[in-house]
Design an enzyme around this catalytic site. Structure first.
Site, PDB file in Angstrom:
ATOM      1  N   GLU A 175      -3.954  -1.316  -5.880  1.00 38.43           N
ATOM      2  CA  GLU A 175      -5.318  -1.558  -5.436  1.00 38.43           C
ATOM      3  C   GLU A 175      -5.930  -0.223  -5.059  1.00 38.43           C
ATOM      4  O   GLU A 175      -5.232   0.778  -4.938  1.00 38.43           O
ATOM      5  CB  GLU A 175      -5.361  -2.517  -4.248  1.00 38.43           C
ATOM      6  CG  GLU A 175      -4.520  -2.143  -3.059  1.00 38.43           C
ATOM      7  CD  GLU A 175      -4.406  -3.290  -2.039  1.00 38.43           C
ATOM      8  OE1 GLU A 175      -5.117  -3.218  -1.034  1.00 38.43           O
ATOM      9  OE2 GLU A 175      -3.621  -4.236  -2.253  1.00 38.43           O
ATOM     10  N   GLU A 180      -3.695   3.152  -4.666  1.00 38.56           N
ATOM     11  CA  GLU A 180      -2.361   2.771  -4.198  1.00 38.56           C
ATOM     12  C   GLU A 180      -1.482   2.347  -5.372  1.00 38.56           C
ATOM     13  O   GLU A 180      -1.904   1.571  -6.223  1.00 38.56           O
ATOM     14  CB  GLU A 180      -2.551   1.608  -3.225  1.00 38.56           C
ATOM     15  CG  GLU A 180      -1.326   1.138  -2.518  1.00 38.56           C
ATOM     16  CD  GLU A 180      -1.618  -0.125  -1.692  1.00 38.56           C
ATOM     17  OE1 GLU A 180      -2.609  -0.137  -0.931  1.00 38.56           O
ATOM     18  OE2 GLU A 180      -0.863  -1.092  -1.845  1.00 38.56           O
ATOM     19  N   ASN A 218      -8.286   1.546  -2.159  1.00 41.16           N
ATOM     20  CA  ASN A 218      -8.911   1.406  -0.848  1.00 41.16           C
ATOM     21  C   ASN A 218     -10.148   2.300  -0.805  1.00 41.16           C
ATOM     22  O   ASN A 218     -10.053   3.506  -0.998  1.00 41.16           O
ATOM     23  CB  ASN A 218      -7.932   1.778   0.252  1.00 41.16           C
ATOM     24  CG  ASN A 218      -6.707   0.889   0.210  1.00 41.16           C
ATOM     25  OD1 ASN A 218      -6.817  -0.327  -0.004  1.00 41.16           O
ATOM     26  ND2 ASN A 218      -5.540   1.452   0.372  1.00 41.16           N
ATOM     27  N   ARG A 262       2.547   6.950  13.744  1.00 37.86           N
ATOM     28  CA  ARG A 262       1.498   6.212  14.450  1.00 37.86           C
ATOM     29  C   ARG A 262       2.042   5.767  15.805  1.00 37.86           C
ATOM     30  O   ARG A 262       3.033   5.039  15.872  1.00 37.86           O
ATOM     31  CB  ARG A 262       1.074   4.985  13.653  1.00 37.86           C
ATOM     32  CG  ARG A 262       0.472   5.327  12.315  1.00 37.86           C
ATOM     33  CD  ARG A 262      -0.124   4.090  11.685  1.00 37.86           C
ATOM     34  NE  ARG A 262      -0.561   4.354  10.320  1.00 37.86           N
ATOM     35  CZ  ARG A 262      -1.322   3.527   9.628  1.00 37.86           C
ATOM     36  NH1 ARG A 262      -1.718   2.380  10.160  1.00 37.86           N
ATOM     37  NH2 ARG A 262      -1.681   3.822   8.388  1.00 37.86           N
ATOM     38  N   GLU A 273       2.205 -11.409 -10.829  1.00 38.27           N
ATOM     39  CA  GLU A 273       2.823 -10.312 -11.572  1.00 38.27           C
ATOM     40  C   GLU A 273       4.333 -10.297 -11.310  1.00 38.27           C
ATOM     41  O   GLU A 273       4.817 -10.954 -10.376  1.00 38.27           O
ATOM     42  CB  GLU A 273       2.179  -8.956 -11.249  1.00 38.27           C
ATOM     43  CG  GLU A 273       1.861  -8.692  -9.812  1.00 38.27           C
ATOM     44  CD  GLU A 273       0.940  -7.474  -9.606  1.00 38.27           C
ATOM     45  OE1 GLU A 273       1.211  -6.723  -8.675  1.00 38.27           O
ATOM     46  OE2 GLU A 273      -0.041  -7.270 -10.357  1.00 38.27           O
ATOM     47  N   ARG A 298     -12.168   3.481   1.397  1.00 39.54           N
ATOM     48  CA  ARG A 298     -12.520   3.988   2.732  1.00 39.54           C
ATOM     49  C   ARG A 298     -11.693   5.241   3.023  1.00 39.54           C
ATOM     50  O   ARG A 298     -10.749   5.542   2.295  1.00 39.54           O
ATOM     51  CB  ARG A 298     -12.150   2.936   3.783  1.00 39.54           C
ATOM     52  CG  ARG A 298     -10.665   2.608   3.717  1.00 39.54           C
ATOM     53  CD  ARG A 298     -10.171   1.700   4.814  1.00 39.54           C
ATOM     54  NE  ARG A 298      -8.716   1.618   4.820  1.00 39.54           N
ATOM     55  CZ  ARG A 298      -8.012   0.763   4.101  1.00 39.54           C
ATOM     56  NH1 ARG A 298      -8.612  -0.121   3.331  1.00 39.54           N
ATOM     57  NH2 ARG A 298      -6.691   0.782   4.143  1.00 39.54           N
ATOM     58  N   LYS A 355       1.858   0.235   8.375  1.00 42.77           N
ATOM     59  CA  LYS A 355       2.489   1.531   8.149  1.00 42.77           C
ATOM     60  C   LYS A 355       2.900   2.137   9.493  1.00 42.77           C
ATOM     61  O   LYS A 355       2.169   2.017  10.475  1.00 42.77           O
ATOM     62  CB  LYS A 355       1.508   2.469   7.434  1.00 42.77           C
ATOM     63  CG  LYS A 355       1.217   1.996   6.006  1.00 42.77           C
ATOM     64  CD  LYS A 355       0.068   2.757   5.388  1.00 42.77           C
ATOM     65  CE  LYS A 355      -0.256   2.178   4.021  1.00 42.77           C
ATOM     66  NZ  LYS A 355      -1.552   2.659   3.519  1.00 42.77           N
ATOM     67  N   GLY A 408      -1.265  -6.630   1.474  1.00 46.63           N
ATOM     68  CA  GLY A 408      -0.070  -7.445   1.644  1.00 46.63           C
ATOM     69  C   GLY A 408      -0.309  -8.824   2.236  1.00 46.63           C
ATOM     70  O   GLY A 408       0.628  -9.596   2.372  1.00 46.63           O
TER      71      GLY A 408
HETATM   72  C1  MV4 Z   1       3.981  -5.911  -4.895  1.00 44.76           C
HETATM   73  C2  MV4 Z   1       5.323  -5.767  -4.534  1.00 44.76           C
HETATM   74  C3  MV4 Z   1       6.265  -5.995  -5.493  1.00 44.76           C
HETATM   75  N1  MV4 Z   1       5.897  -6.353  -6.734  1.00 44.76           N
HETATM   76  N2  MV4 Z   1       3.651  -6.270  -6.134  1.00 44.76           N
HETATM   77  C4  MV4 Z   1       2.086  -5.193  -0.572  1.00 44.76           C
HETATM   78  C5  MV4 Z   1       0.791  -4.523  -0.250  1.00 44.76           C
HETATM   79  C6  MV4 Z   1      -0.057  -4.721  -1.445  1.00 44.76           C
HETATM   80  N3  MV4 Z   1      -0.994  -3.677  -1.655  1.00 44.76           N
HETATM   81  C7  MV4 Z   1       0.929  -4.800  -2.555  1.00 44.76           C
HETATM   82  N4  MV4 Z   1       2.201  -5.114  -1.972  1.00 44.76           N
HETATM   83  C8  MV4 Z   1       3.280  -5.324  -2.766  1.00 44.76           C
HETATM   84  N5  MV4 Z   1       3.000  -5.690  -4.040  1.00 44.76           N
HETATM   85  C9  MV4 Z   1       4.608  -6.489  -7.034  1.00 44.76           C
HETATM   86  N6  MV4 Z   1       4.270  -6.852  -8.261  1.00 44.76           N
HETATM   87  C10 MV4 Z   1       5.638  -5.378  -3.239  1.00 44.76           C
HETATM   88  C11 MV4 Z   1       4.619  -5.155  -2.345  1.00 44.76           C
HETATM   89  C12 MV4 Z   1       5.039  -4.785  -1.037  1.00 44.76           C
HETATM   90  C13 MV4 Z   1       4.689  -3.565  -0.477  1.00 44.76           C
HETATM   91  C14 MV4 Z   1       3.881  -2.649  -1.136  1.00 44.76           C
HETATM   92  C15 MV4 Z   1       3.537  -1.468  -0.563  1.00 44.76           C
HETATM   93  C16 MV4 Z   1       4.006  -1.167   0.709  1.00 44.76           C
HETATM   94  C17 MV4 Z   1       4.780  -2.044   1.380  1.00 44.76           C
HETATM   95  C18 MV4 Z   1       5.143  -3.252   0.807  1.00 44.76           C
HETATM   96  C19 MV4 Z   1       5.963  -4.131   1.507  1.00 44.76           C
HETATM   97  C20 MV4 Z   1       6.295  -5.312   0.942  1.00 44.76           C
HETATM   98  C21 MV4 Z   1       5.834  -5.656  -0.325  1.00 44.76           C
END
Ligand code: MV4
Length: 505
Positions: free
Chosen positions: A291, A278, A293, A341, A204, A295, A240, A169
């Protein structure tokens, strides 16, 4: 006895995860080596290990991120493997390479797999090739702002800009209109360069308030299994707070389908070891790869609770043997698990970290409860590292039972001297949206005012007068003995470990 997996494993980490790793090592009969900074000289991970090596300095940069110092510790201890834990150098392919160079095994994926997953553009391209669903967007990196404009005209708004070298993020930017395009693009590249040393960005379609669902996988490069999903939607600013397994959001059919997709994703990179794939989910059949992770993750215990698998044990076995013996048919879900947590942060002050000495501590216990922590009465939480001090992990036959047991645990918990997030968790766990399972990554933000209000009007914890007095008397006594001895007390655990390893039957 068959040949031991490893002769000795150095744990390149601190806190609860270092202790957690050493416990699996002890179960496997493998001696552990701790490394500790000057801020951690009174830490349990130092005492629990069979040997401990000092890393001079207090900052992460000088100690747990110091590759030459860690490699020197590997060499001087004679460790033949290194476990990186999470955070610090756990996803640093340079550290992987340095460990291999020193003739030891890095307990984790190959340098190539780690490197590949670290580049979100490359990882996404590989996923597309292997028919893993991804969010529509640019096919590669955006070389010029006009490339972003082309994508925008193709798929519309809102869009999200992300750094190729980012993740978790950080370095993301939402774009909602043509007028914002050019500036957003330039700012995102500039920030990516300063945060990650790489200014490649991609875009995206922006999914508003998705669910965050991740799948635990375990692979040996050729074969893989999944251990179902964790729902990590309850987070604040990408930190988290509460995780659970399984997810209320998936039925058995979607659950199995997502698991298969996750294994396909990992094996596309010839992944070895434990990893987490994820996804963001708009609906059960619209889950997109985000993505991987590479680990062991903080929240791995909820998966352990519902599957009965010791993930770190399996991780060590795969690293030593390059062979996965677990089969998918060996793995099933029983019950429900929730993790909260406990951070040394004040939820009433915007979750401001509050390091300090623990004056009084009473940890909960009882049926369906696991606590992973490194704290003890009198321990001082250093300001140098992250603020997580404990993980409460509850287990029940149903989600309701797991929630009830977590509520019980949180209400039993007493901790004086530092602020904690425990009360905040109690409030979230009572919230109708949490109880119903109708929540997404927008939960904390959506209900912020309500949660803050509940926090303000909650009664302060009763202080256990006699218990508190007793602990404080003990603390003073400990301090006096410490002063007299000039050095920390010898550890009973360390003595016991020495006895265990020298005793003949
Ligand atoms: C996004 C999204 C909405 N649309 N991608 C945040 C962590 C990273 N791994 C990807 N994230 C996000 N990607 C698209 N195309 C919203 C998030 C996101 C989010 C994702 C997972 C957990 C919490 C989040 C909080 C805000 C935004």
């Amino acid at each position: 006895m068959s040949k031991p997996l490893f002769k000795k494993v150095l744990v390149a980490n601190r806190g609860e995860i270092a202790l957690r790793i050493m416990r699996s090592l002890r179960d496997l009969g493998i001696p552990s080596v701790a490394v500790y900074s000057d801020a951690d000289s009174l830490s349990l991970h130092r005492k629990y290990a069979n040997e401990a090596i000092r890393l001079p300095g207090r900052t992460s940069t000088d100690t747990y991120l110091n590759i030459p110092a860690l490699i020197a510790a590997v060499r001087s201890s004679g460790a033949d493997a290194v476990h990186p834990g999470y955070g610090f150098l756990s996803e640093n392919s340079g550290f992987c390479a340095a460990v291999a160079q020193a003739g030891a095994t890095f307990i984790g994926p190959s340098i190539e797999a780690m490197h590949l997953m670290g580049d979100k553009v490359e990882a996404k391209a590989l996923m597309r090739k292997h028919k893993v669903p991804v969010v529509p967007g640019s096919e590669g990196a955006l070389e010029r702002w006009e490339d972003l404009q082309t994508v925008a005209h193709h798929i519309g708004y809102p869009l999200i800009l992300k750094a190729a070298a980012g993740g978790g993020g950080r370095g993301m930017r939402i774009v909602r209109a043509d007028s914002e395009l050019k500036e957003a693009y330039e700012t995102c590249r500039r920030e990516a360069l300063s945060y990650f040393g790489n200014d490649m960005v991609f875009t995206e379609r922006y999914v508003n308030n998705p669910r965050h669902i991740e799948v635990q996988v375990l692979c040996d490069g050729k074969k893989g299994v999944h251990l179902f999903e964790r729902d990590c939607s309850i987070q604040r600013r990408h930190q988290k707070l509460i995780e659970e397994a399984p997810s209320r959001f998936l039925d058995q059919e979607h659950r199995e389908r997502l698991g298969e997709i996750a294994v396909r994703a990992a094996l596309a990179a010839h992944y070895e070891g434990v990893g987490t794939v994820e996804f963001i989910c708009e609906s059960p059949d619209r889950a997109y790869f985000m993505e991987m992770n590479t680990r062991i993750q903080v929240e791995h215990p909820v998966t352990e609770m519902i599957t009965g698998v010791d993930l770190i044990r399996e991780q060590i076995i795969v690293a030593a043997t390059q062979n996965l013996t677990l089969k998918q048919s060996d793995i099933s879900i029983r019950g429900w698990s929730i993790e909260t947590r406990i951070n040394a942060e004040d939820p009433a002050q915007g979750f401001m970290p509050g390091p300090g000495q623990i004056q009084h501590l009473h940890l909960p216990a009882g049926p369906g409860l696991r606590i992973d922590t490194h704290i003890y009465p009198g321990y001082t939480i250093p300001a140098e590292y992250d603020s997580m001090v404990a993980k409460f992990i509850s287990y029940g036959a149903t989600r309701e039972e797991a929630i009830q047991r977590m509520q019980r645990a949180l209400s039993e918990f007493e901790c004086e001297g530092i602020p904690t997030t425990a009360k905040f968790h109690e409030i979230v766990l009572k919230h109708p949206a949490f109880l119903s399972g109708e929540f997404d990554t927008g939960f904390i933000q959506t209900y912020q005012a309500e949660l803050d209000q509940a926090l303000k009007s909650s009664s302060p914890d009763p202080v256990y007068g006699p218990l508190l007095a007793a602990t404080q008397a003990q603390l003073q006594c400990d301090r006096r003995t410490e002063r007299e001895n000039q050095v920390p007390l010898p550890s009973r655990w360390q003595e016991k470990a020495r006895l265990d390893s020298t005793r003949k039957n």
